[in-house]
Write an enzyme that holds these catalytic residues in place. Structure first.
Site, PDB file in Angstrom:
ATOM      1  N   ASP A  78       0.841  -1.194   0.000  1.00  0.00           N
ATOM      2  CA  ASP A  78       0.000   0.000   0.000  1.00  0.00           C
ATOM      3  C   ASP A  78       0.879   1.249   0.000  1.00  0.00           C
ATOM      4  OD1 ASP A  78      -2.293   1.520   0.100  1.00  0.00           O
ATOM      5  OD2 ASP A  78      -2.405   1.507   2.283  1.00  0.00           O
ATOM      6  N   GLU A  88      -2.304  10.049  -0.801  1.00  0.00           N
ATOM      7  CA  GLU A  88      -3.545   9.272  -0.675  1.00  0.00           C
ATOM      8  C   GLU A  88      -3.814   8.916   0.774  1.00  0.00           C
ATOM      9  OE1 GLU A  88      -6.139   5.708  -0.409  1.00  0.00           O
ATOM     10  OE2 GLU A  88      -4.074   5.959   0.278  1.00  0.00           O
ATOM     11  N   HIS A 117      -0.553  -1.750   6.650  1.00  0.00           N
ATOM     12  CA  HIS A 117      -0.237  -0.534   7.420  1.00  0.00           C
ATOM     13  C   HIS A 117       0.630  -0.839   8.649  1.00  0.00           C
ATOM     14  CE1 HIS A 117      -3.476   2.490   5.833  1.00  0.00           C
ATOM     15  NE2 HIS A 117      -2.686   2.035   4.878  1.00  0.00           N
TER      16      HIS A 117
END
Length: 903
Positions: free
Chosen positions: A216, A250, A353
């Site tokens: 990510d 983002e 994350h």
């Protein structure tokens, strides 16, 4: 429901006498029952005490035709396990061909090289030099190399955009976002003579704090770089431009995509987009959103994608808001009015994350399949005649789903409605024919059918209640998330309890209610009730316009066809091997696809439950999902309970497994978290070393304190951490400042309603080298009798601004978003601010309408400054505390300050 006029005791006595007479006394299959029948009750008592005619069933249990319990239970278990193995095999098959890296094709090895370079930079938060300078420089360097190698048929243009803007969004209860001088790297690949229309590919190169962000979203940017290289070197002419947006903000809640689509001059060329995201690490990238409407985009994916993995079910679940996440898809849809396709890696969300999101955890085959798909779809769209006139094909939704990753079935939703209606009609005709036949042909089938329907619904309801009671008990016992690191524990605890309760209810109905009814007759009745439930479900989903109704259509059509095919053999020979083989074969498609979807549900939701906050009991959620899955999977297997001779061993086995698992869970045998290098499942903890300053209406400091604010992102709080760090205990639980917005704490995002358990460990003051400054620039009365307050703030790259109006005052407008203030959950206002490098001071105003002047003022505001990069993010106390955390935790730590003012 009323019971038979004849008591259960009398019936048992009579049936016992009938059974003592032996098999010779039982009527032969197909022969009429004795003329004298006992009185009927509201649910067809005669159905239970007499032998059915040929129209009402086959041989009785007394004839010894019942299925062997062991064979039936083992057979069904092996059948489901075999289907699950097939699903797993399809998921592990990432690419469908062996050759990769040939000229003109996507090369995963080159993409991996990009990925490793980007992740070696480290965490890349917006506003940090790593994000704004180092990563941008690397991207521009690689783009220049690609440009030098391009085919002369193509032209490449590059632009570095630094937008400033603001918008409001209803994500996380609603808040407003403001950004200043953030970074976008934009590349336009077009034919040599230019293009009037374009398709957009979007990724983001920034990451959350303290994570290398491989999945990510560095891997997506790496894929896009390689796709750019392949397309630009190709000798195939493009008809339209392809714009590659590498966005740098983002993770700041979609700011960079908003800056591009609302401000960049190339945005007006875009007719469709593909967004590359991640909710997990590696595996297959799932198409989980398309549109809005624009069915031609789904057809483009279906036609072009080499390794399809797509589901309209995922789309409807995600857009329902159940999953607390959002992507740039929303920005392009809502602010650009552009249709698109949203893809994301969803496997292994446990390390999403976290520091474990590293390049080595992403398989090369995952990169290859993503690259093959993106390259093929972009090439298809860039040469499509539909792209320029996409508005003509805007209307209508699509039903789409892949079949084990082999191919995608897609058709317009209006066609789906017709198919669903035909399937419903077929089910209604089948059931209606049986329900409306004269009584002398079917006995009391109608009454038996509705009784069976009631018993089935009761069994499902009590099954749900049972697992919820278990889940609440486990939660109160302090053993939540025992299954987080051992998913099989949830199946052994809640799954077995759900199945056992269903089996028990139907066993009691069989023994106490349907005392002497034919096994075959009961098996048929309960099959019909399951079919009826799925028909009703199909009708309801179709009526609501949900494309996911196709699942119910599958669960009606295939079982109905199976029933019609095996009915004759079942009537003649009963539940013998041939019948079971054909029955299970006919159920192959609905059960296989159900298990395929169930895998996706648990793959997505299980990790989310480990970061869903302190207020939602995860065991209750997971137990409910498992109970729902059990209801679905049991629906066409309920009839086997009535066809089997007994269920004692099955009930004993299920109950034993559930009881033993419960004992082990309560004893703490299953620890929720893991630091195993191959498969870590860490507990997430946020540590914020902060100094808070509270000012009164006169501007004087009335309170000042410092400490480390601790938030656990799951239901267990700090219960597992306290034995390792005794100072973190309930004596330092943080208390809400009732008069301050969001309880007086420096929330980075407005998730205060999800996390109400937090701790505040006293610590020395922090003194960042770049302290935040906040001041009132002006206070003026407007002609429309409101007070306009203008503020100015400077500080680190991330700040949060909070507002609470006092009694007698309202916030009427401000200079943020579209001018209309948006409240967060709880009634306060939350503004998320970020900036890139060399940003100017943030100046904004709010207008307060004062209806009644009060001595405590009209509004309270507070500003929190978050230091995510550089030396300012560290403190010796924070580092010392973080080192004490066990290795199965992921403590994300930073320094922040909080200042509150009253006006």
């Amino acid at each position: 429901m009323e019971w038979a006029s004849e008591s259960a005791a009398v019936r048992r006595h009579r049936v016992g006498g009938e059974r003592r007479d032996g098999p010779a006394a039982a009527p032969q299959p197909g022969r009429e029952a004795p003329a004298q029948e006992p009185p009927e009750d509201a649910c067809g008592g005669g159905a239970r005490t007499r032998k059915r005619s040929a129209g009402g069933g086959g041989a009785s249990r007394g004839a010894g035709t019942g299925l062997s319990e062991a064979r039936a239970a083992l057979g069904l278990a092996l059948y489901l396990l075999a289907l699950r193995a097939l699903v797993q095999l399809s998921l592990q098959q990432l690419v469908l061909r062996g050759a990769t890296g040939r000229h003109g094709e996507f090369d995963a090895r080159q993409a991996r090289d990009y990925l490793e370079h980007i992740t070696s930079i480290g965490p890349r938060t917006t506003g940090s030099p790593e994000n704004e300078i180092v990563t941008v420089h690397y991207l521009l360097e690689q783009i220049k190399l690609i440009e030098d190698q391009r085919n002369s048929l193509h032209r490449i243009s590059v632009d570095v955009q630094r937008p400033t803007g603001s918008f409001s969004i209803d994500f996380l209860g609603g808040f407003t976002s403001y950004y200043d001088n953030i970074t976008n790297v934009v590349v336009k690949l077009e034919p040599r003579d230019g293009a009037q229309h374009a398709v957009l590919a979007n990724c983001h190169f920034d990451s959350v704090a303290n994570s290398p962000g491989a999945s990510d979203d560095a891997v997506s940017c790496s894929v896009m770089l390689e796709v750019l290289r392949v397309l630009s070197a190709s000798s195939d002419t493009l008809h339209h431009a392809v714009i590659f947006l590498f966005n740098g903000a983002e993770e700041n809640v979609l700011q960079a995509s908003h800056g591009f689509i609302t401000q960049h001059p190339w945005a007006s060329l875009i007719r469709a987009f593909i967004n590359l995201e991640a909710a997990g690490v590696g595996g297959k990238e799932l198409v989980f959103q398309t549109g809005p409407e624009n069915p031609w985009l789904v057809q483009a994916y279906v036609s072009a994608a080499k390794h399809p993995f797509a589901s309209v079910v995922a789309q409807e679940v995600f857009q329902s808001g159940i999953i607390p996440s959002d992507t740039d898809f929303r920005i392009y849809r809502d602010f650009g009015n552009i249709p698109g396709i949203d893809l994301a890696f969803i496997e292994n969300g446990y390390i999403y994350h976290t520091k474990y999101d590293t390049a080595d955890r992403i398989l090369t085959d995952s990169i290859q399949r993503a690259g093959d798909n993106i390259l093929a779809v972009l090439k298809y769209l860039a040469t499509s005649d539909m792209l320029p006139s996409s508005s003509k094909y805007r209307h209508g939704n699509m039903v789409f789903f892949d079949v084990l990753g082999l191919f995608v079935i897609a058709y317009p939703s209006r066609v789906g409605s017709i198919i669903n209606s035909v399937v419903v009609m077929a089910g209604v005709l089948y059931l209606g024919k049986k329900l409306l036949q004269p009584k002398h042909k079917t006995g009391n089938y109608t009454k038996d059918f509705f009784c069976a329907l009631g018993i089935t619904l009761i069994s499902w309801f009590t099954s749900l209640v049972t697992v919820l009671i278990l889940a609440v008990f486990v939660s109160l016992a302090g053993r939540s998330l025992s299954w987080y690191n051992h998913f099989y524990v949830s199946v052994c605890l809640y799954g077995t309890a759900a199945v056992a309760k269903i089996v028990l209810i139907h066993t009691l109905a069989k023994k106490l209610y349907y005392v002497n009814a034919s096994d075959q007759y009961l098996g048929e009745v309960f099959f019909d009730t399951s079919l009826c439930v799925h028909c009703v479900s199909l009708l309801a989903l179709t009526y609501r316009g949900l494309c996911s109704a196709f699942i119910s259509a599958v669960w009606v059509a295939f079982p109905l066809l199976t029933k019609l095919c095996v009915h004759k053999d079942f009537k003649q020979h009963g539940a013998q091997g041939k019948f079971i083989a054909f029955y299970l074969l006919g159920m192959f498609i609905p059960y296989l696809y159900a298990l395929y979807l169930i895998w996706a549900v648990f793959e997505m939701f299980t990790p989310i439950l480990g970061r869903s906050g302190s207020e939602i009991p995860p065991d209750v959620v997971l137990a409910s999902i498992l109970a729902g899955c059990t209801m679905i999977l049991s629906s066409y297997f309920i009839n086997f309970i009535y066809l089997a001779k007994s269920t004692k061993k099955t009930l004993l086995t299920l109950s034993s497994v559930c009881a033993v698992t419960l004992l082990l869970v309560c004893s703490g045998a299953f620890f929720p978290y893991s630091s195993h290098p191959a498969s870590p499942k860490p507990k997430r903890v946020f540590l914020q070393h902060m100094t808070r300053t509270f000012h009164d209406l006169d501007g004087h400091v009335m309170k000042r304190d410092s400490g480390i604010w601790i938030n656990g992102f799951d239901y267990t709080g700090m219960s597992h951490v306290t034995p390792h760090i005794p100072e973190i205990n309930d004596t330092i639980r943080a208390h809400c400042e009732e008069d301050a917005p969001l309880c007086g704490f420096p929330w980075y995002l407005p998730v205060h309603f999800l996390i109400r358990k937090n701790w505040y460990l006293p610590a020395p003051e922090v003194s960042p080298g770049d302290p935040a400054h906040f001041r009132l620039v002006s206070k003026e009365q407007t002609p429309w009798d409101s007070v306009k307050l203008t503020f100015e703030a400077t500080g680190p790259s991330h700040m949060s601004f909070y507002i609470r109006t006092h009694k007698g005052s309202t916030l009427s407008q401000w200079s943020l978003g579209n001018g209309t203030p948006v409240t967060s959950k709880g009634g306060d206002y939350f503004v998320f601010y970020s900036h890139g490098l060399q940003a100017s001071a943030w100046r904004f105003w709010i207008e307060v309408q004062v209806l009644e002047e009060r001595p405590e003022g009209m509004v309270t505001v507070a500003i929190a400054a978050h230091y995510f990069s550089g030396e300012d993010k560290k403190s010796s106390q924070l580092d010392a505390l973080r080192e004490k955390f066990p290795d199965w935790t992921f403590p994300s730590a930073w320094v922040c300050t909080y200042s509150l003012f009253v006006f």
